[in-house]
Design a protein around this motif. Structure first.
Motif, PDB file in Angstrom:
ATOM      1  N   HIS A 268       0.818  -1.222   0.000  1.00 27.28           N
ATOM      2  CA  HIS A 268       0.000   0.000   0.000  1.00 27.28           C
ATOM      3  C   HIS A 268       0.850   1.270   0.000  1.00 27.28           C
ATOM      4  CE1 HIS A 268      -3.575   2.410   0.781  1.00 27.28           C
ATOM      5  NE2 HIS A 268      -2.928   3.029   1.756  1.00 27.28           N
ATOM      6  N   TYR A 269       2.027   1.215   0.612  1.00 26.32           N
ATOM      7  CA  TYR A 269       2.911   2.386   0.645  1.00 26.32           C
ATOM      8  C   TYR A 269       3.890   2.400  -0.530  1.00 26.32           C
ATOM      9  CZ  TYR A 269       1.251   3.359   5.387  1.00 26.32           C
ATOM     10  OH  TYR A 269       0.474   3.662   6.484  1.00 26.32           O
ATOM     11  N   SER A 270       4.488   1.261  -0.814  1.00 26.00           N
ATOM     12  CA  SER A 270       5.530   1.250  -1.853  1.00 26.00           C
ATOM     13  C   SER A 270       4.967   1.426  -3.252  1.00 26.00           C
ATOM     14  CB  SER A 270       6.363  -0.037  -1.773  1.00 26.00           C
ATOM     15  OG  SER A 270       5.592  -1.189  -2.056  1.00 26.00           O
ATOM     16  N   ILE A 271       3.664   1.273  -3.432  1.00 29.00           N
ATOM     17  CA  ILE A 271       3.078   1.544  -4.745  1.00 29.00           C
ATOM     18  C   ILE A 271       3.262   3.019  -5.110  1.00 29.00           C
ATOM     19  CG2 ILE A 271       0.745   2.070  -3.902  1.00 29.00           C
ATOM     20  CD1 ILE A 271      -0.355   0.623  -6.376  1.00 29.00           C
ATOM     21  N   LEU A 272       3.473   3.873  -4.094  1.00 26.61           N
ATOM     22  CA  LEU A 272       3.683   5.295  -4.353  1.00 26.61           C
ATOM     23  C   LEU A 272       5.088   5.752  -3.966  1.00 26.61           C
ATOM     24  CD1 LEU A 272       2.155   7.806  -5.387  1.00 26.61           C
ATOM     25  CD2 LEU A 272       1.589   8.324  -3.016  1.00 26.61           C
ATOM     26  N   LEU A 273       5.602   5.247  -2.823  1.00 26.14           N
ATOM     27  CA  LEU A 273       6.888   5.712  -2.293  1.00 26.14           C
ATOM     28  C   LEU A 273       8.079   4.930  -2.826  1.00 26.14           C
ATOM     29  CD1 LEU A 273       5.878   6.241   1.443  1.00 26.14           C
ATOM     30  CD2 LEU A 273       6.274   8.023  -0.252  1.00 26.14           C
ATOM     31  N   GLY A 274       7.856   3.749  -3.361  1.00 29.10           N
ATOM     32  CA  GLY A 274       8.945   2.947  -3.908  1.00 29.10           C
ATOM     33  C   GLY A 274       9.262   3.314  -5.343  1.00 29.10           C
ATOM     34  N   THR A 275      10.462   3.010  -5.780  1.00 32.57           N
ATOM     35  CA  THR A 275      10.886   3.371  -7.143  1.00 32.57           C
ATOM     36  C   THR A 275      10.036   2.697  -8.205  1.00 32.57           C
ATOM     37  OG1 THR A 275      13.159   3.679  -6.358  1.00 32.57           O
ATOM     38  CG2 THR A 275      12.836   3.401  -8.730  1.00 32.57           C
ATOM     39  N   ALA A 276       9.841   1.384  -8.072  1.00 26.76           N
ATOM     40  CA  ALA A 276       9.063   0.647  -9.075  1.00 26.76           C
ATOM     41  C   ALA A 276       7.606   1.083  -9.052  1.00 26.76           C
ATOM     42  CB  ALA A 276       9.176  -0.859  -8.829  1.00 26.76           C
ATOM     43  N   GLY A 277       7.045   1.245  -7.841  1.00 27.21           N
ATOM     44  CA  GLY A 277       5.653   1.665  -7.742  1.00 27.21           C
ATOM     45  C   GLY A 277       5.430   3.046  -8.329  1.00 27.21           C
ATOM     46  N   ALA A 278       6.308   3.982  -7.995  1.00 21.83           N
ATOM     47  CA  ALA A 278       6.176   5.343  -8.515  1.00 21.83           C
ATOM     48  C   ALA A 278       6.271   5.360 -10.038  1.00 21.83           C
ATOM     49  CB  ALA A 278       7.237   6.244  -7.899  1.00 21.83           C
ATOM     50  N   ALA A 279       7.140   4.518 -10.596  1.00 14.60           N
ATOM     51  CA  ALA A 279       7.278   4.461 -12.051  1.00 14.60           C
ATOM     52  C   ALA A 279       5.992   3.960 -12.699  1.00 14.60           C
ATOM     53  CB  ALA A 279       8.448   3.558 -12.429  1.00 14.60           C
ATOM     54  N   THR A 280       5.351   2.971 -12.073  1.00 16.42           N
ATOM     55  CA  THR A 280       4.087   2.451 -12.601  1.00 16.42           C
ATOM     56  C   THR A 280       3.002   3.505 -12.530  1.00 16.42           C
ATOM     57  OG1 THR A 280       4.638   0.180 -11.980  1.00 16.42           O
ATOM     58  CG2 THR A 280       2.314   0.688 -12.308  1.00 16.42           C
ATOM     59  N   VAL A 281       2.888   4.173 -11.386  1.00 14.05           N
ATOM     60  CA  VAL A 281       1.882   5.216 -11.240  1.00 14.05           C
ATOM     61  C   VAL A 281       2.126   6.334 -12.258  1.00 14.05           C
ATOM     62  CG1 VAL A 281       0.949   6.987  -9.699  1.00 14.05           C
ATOM     63  CG2 VAL A 281       1.471   4.703  -8.804  1.00 14.05           C
ATOM     64  N   ALA A 282       3.378   6.749 -12.412  1.00 15.14           N
ATOM     65  CA  ALA A 282       3.701   7.808 -13.366  1.00 15.14           C
ATOM     66  C   ALA A 282       3.344   7.400 -14.788  1.00 15.14           C
ATOM     67  CB  ALA A 282       5.183   8.159 -13.273  1.00 15.14           C
ATOM     68  N   GLU A 283       3.584   6.142 -15.119  1.00 16.84           N
ATOM     69  CA  GLU A 283       3.267   5.668 -16.467  1.00 16.84           C
ATOM     70  C   GLU A 283       1.774   5.731 -16.740  1.00 16.84           C
ATOM     71  OE1 GLU A 283       1.734   2.855 -19.251  1.00 16.84           O
ATOM     72  OE2 GLU A 283       1.910   2.211 -17.159  1.00 16.84           O
ATOM     73  N   ARG A 284       0.965   5.374 -15.713  1.00 18.11           N
ATOM     74  CA  ARG A 284      -0.490   5.433 -15.891  1.00 18.11           C
ATOM     75  C   ARG A 284      -0.994   6.878 -15.915  1.00 18.11           C
ATOM     76  NH1 ARG A 284      -1.229   2.380 -18.911  1.00 18.11           N
ATOM     77  NH2 ARG A 284      -3.482   2.758 -18.669  1.00 18.11           N
ATOM     78  N   VAL A 285      -0.371   7.740 -15.144  1.00 20.95           N
ATOM     79  CA  VAL A 285      -0.741   9.161 -15.160  1.00 20.95           C
ATOM     80  C   VAL A 285      -0.398   9.767 -16.514  1.00 20.95           C
ATOM     81  CG1 VAL A 285      -0.173  11.429 -14.223  1.00 20.95           C
ATOM     82  CG2 VAL A 285      -0.609   9.514 -12.673  1.00 20.95           C
ATOM     83  N   ARG A 286       0.767   9.424 -17.037  1.00 20.97           N
ATOM     84  CA  ARG A 286       1.148   9.963 -18.353  1.00 20.97           C
ATOM     85  C   ARG A 286       0.200   9.466 -19.434  1.00 20.97           C
ATOM     86  NH1 ARG A 286       5.595  12.721 -19.879  1.00 20.97           N
ATOM     87  NH2 ARG A 286       6.822  12.203 -18.028  1.00 20.97           N
ATOM     88  N   ALA A 287      -0.219   8.211 -19.325  1.00 14.01           N
ATOM     89  CA  ALA A 287      -1.198   7.673 -20.281  1.00 14.01           C
ATOM     90  C   ALA A 287      -2.527   8.429 -20.185  1.00 14.01           C
ATOM     91  CB  ALA A 287      -1.428   6.183 -20.017  1.00 14.01           C
ATOM     92  N   ALA A 288      -2.900   8.802 -18.956  1.00 15.79           N
ATOM     93  CA  ALA A 288      -4.127   9.572 -18.765  1.00 15.79           C
ATOM     94  C   ALA A 288      -4.006  10.951 -19.380  1.00 15.79           C
ATOM     95  CB  ALA A 288      -4.448   9.671 -17.278  1.00 15.79           C
ATOM     96  N   LEU A 289      -2.839  11.568 -19.260  1.00 12.98           N
ATOM     97  CA  LEU A 289      -2.606  12.878 -19.858  1.00 12.98           C
ATOM     98  C   LEU A 289      -2.748  12.815 -21.384  1.00 12.98           C
ATOM     99  CD1 LEU A 289       0.428  13.988 -17.686  1.00 12.98           C
ATOM    100  CD2 LEU A 289      -1.700  15.282 -17.894  1.00 12.98           C
ATOM    101  N   VAL A 290      -2.201  11.756 -21.961  1.00 12.12           N
ATOM    102  CA  VAL A 290      -2.258  11.606 -23.421  1.00 12.12           C
ATOM    103  C   VAL A 290      -3.699  11.342 -23.870  1.00 12.12           C
ATOM    104  CG1 VAL A 290      -1.539  10.151 -25.346  1.00 12.12           C
ATOM    105  CG2 VAL A 290       0.121  10.807 -23.605  1.00 12.12           C
TER     106      VAL A 290
END
Length: 293
Positions: A268-290
């Protein structure tokens, strides 16, 4: 490290602290909402991975550097504060992202003001689950978030002691680095040796009652009028093998307007605070922006 500024935004009751990472013209804006006892710096890793995109990450009232903002607290109040943030920075429409309780804020905000949000990304939050009606809210909070609630009654001799407190949390065992330390430090107020959490206990309790027991908040995820995606972590708040949202819960929710994506190898925490989790979240956010361009 990306350039950033801390900006004050006036809201009823005081000044909301917002961490802003500026972006390039036309790249879009992400409004990022943290969890119940967190602060805006929980989104630093995602912001770093979204280079070129404007990211606005407020400390919600009663947390972080917004700890002194007065007044009642609820998902609707936070939604109003988010509009104030968008207006302050002249943002017409943004991608809205929320972690944990921030997901519930996001659902309420997007349901109420769909014209201001292009897309909603929920990060292990926003989907309601029942809690016993006869349980005191403090009992519920201690059962669900444990140490994040216990910290409200504690003092710490110095920042190192606070870092050590979280290092002993099973969900933080693999987390570290300057961004996580900055996130933890932003939660501290007072002077050594009497440092304490910036979280205002009354705001935490009010938000928990609203998040966990308000039928309107529960219903918001089913009434969304903007595209939305739920990212759900494999493991739980204390790194339990089963996450906050077990597969059967996600399936039973029958989310017709929200797509879902399982994120393995994170809690629940590392999905946002961890390197791999943050990269996944960023990828989905960027897809949403596009998708929302």
């Amino acid at each position: 490290m990306r350039e950033y500024r801390d900006v004050g935004v006036e809201v009823p009751g005081g000044t909301l602290a917002v961490r802003r990472w500026p972006g390039t013209p036309g790249a879009g804006t992400v409004l990022a909402v943290h969890g119940i006892t967190g602060n805006g710096l929980s989104w630093a890793g995602v912001a770093e991975a979204l280079d070129g995109v404007e990211v606005l990450a407020p400390d919600l009232r009663g947390r972080g550097r917004s700890g002194d903002v007065k007044g009642e607290s609820s998902m609707a109040v936070h939604a109003d504060d988010l509009l104030a943030v968008l207006d302050h920075f002249g943002v017409g429409r943004a991608v809205l992202a929320g972690h944990s309780m921030g997901g519930f804020v996001g659902c309420v905000a997007a349901h109420r003001d769909p014209g201001r949000y292009r897309h909603l990304v929920l990060v292990d939050g926003g989907l309601g689950f029942p809690v016993p009606a006869d349980m005191d809210i403090d009992q519920v909070l201690h059962a669900v978030i444990g140490p994040a609630m216990a910290k409200l009654d504690m003092e710490f001799a110095d920042r190192a002691a606070y870092h050590a407190f979280w290092a002993g949390h099973p969900a933080f065992a693999e987390l570290g680095g300057e961004a996580v330390r900055a996130y933890l430090d932003r939660d501290l107020v007072g002077e050594e040796p009497h440092l304490r959490s910036a979280c205002r206990a009354a705001a935490i309790r009010q938000d928990a009652e609203d998040e966990l027991r308000n039928p309107e908040v529960f219903a918001a995820i089913h009434r969304l009028r903007v595209p939305a995606e739920l990212l759900w972590a494999e493991r739980g708040l204390r790194d339990e093998p089963v996450g906050l949202y077990p597969p059967e819960v996600v399936e039973a929710a029958a989310l017709t307007t929200v797509s879902t994506r399982f994120v393995p190898g994170v809690n629940h925490y590392s999905i946002l605070l961890g390197t791999a989790g943050a990269a996944t979240v960023a990828e989905r956010v960027r897809a949403a922006l596009v998708a929302g361009a």
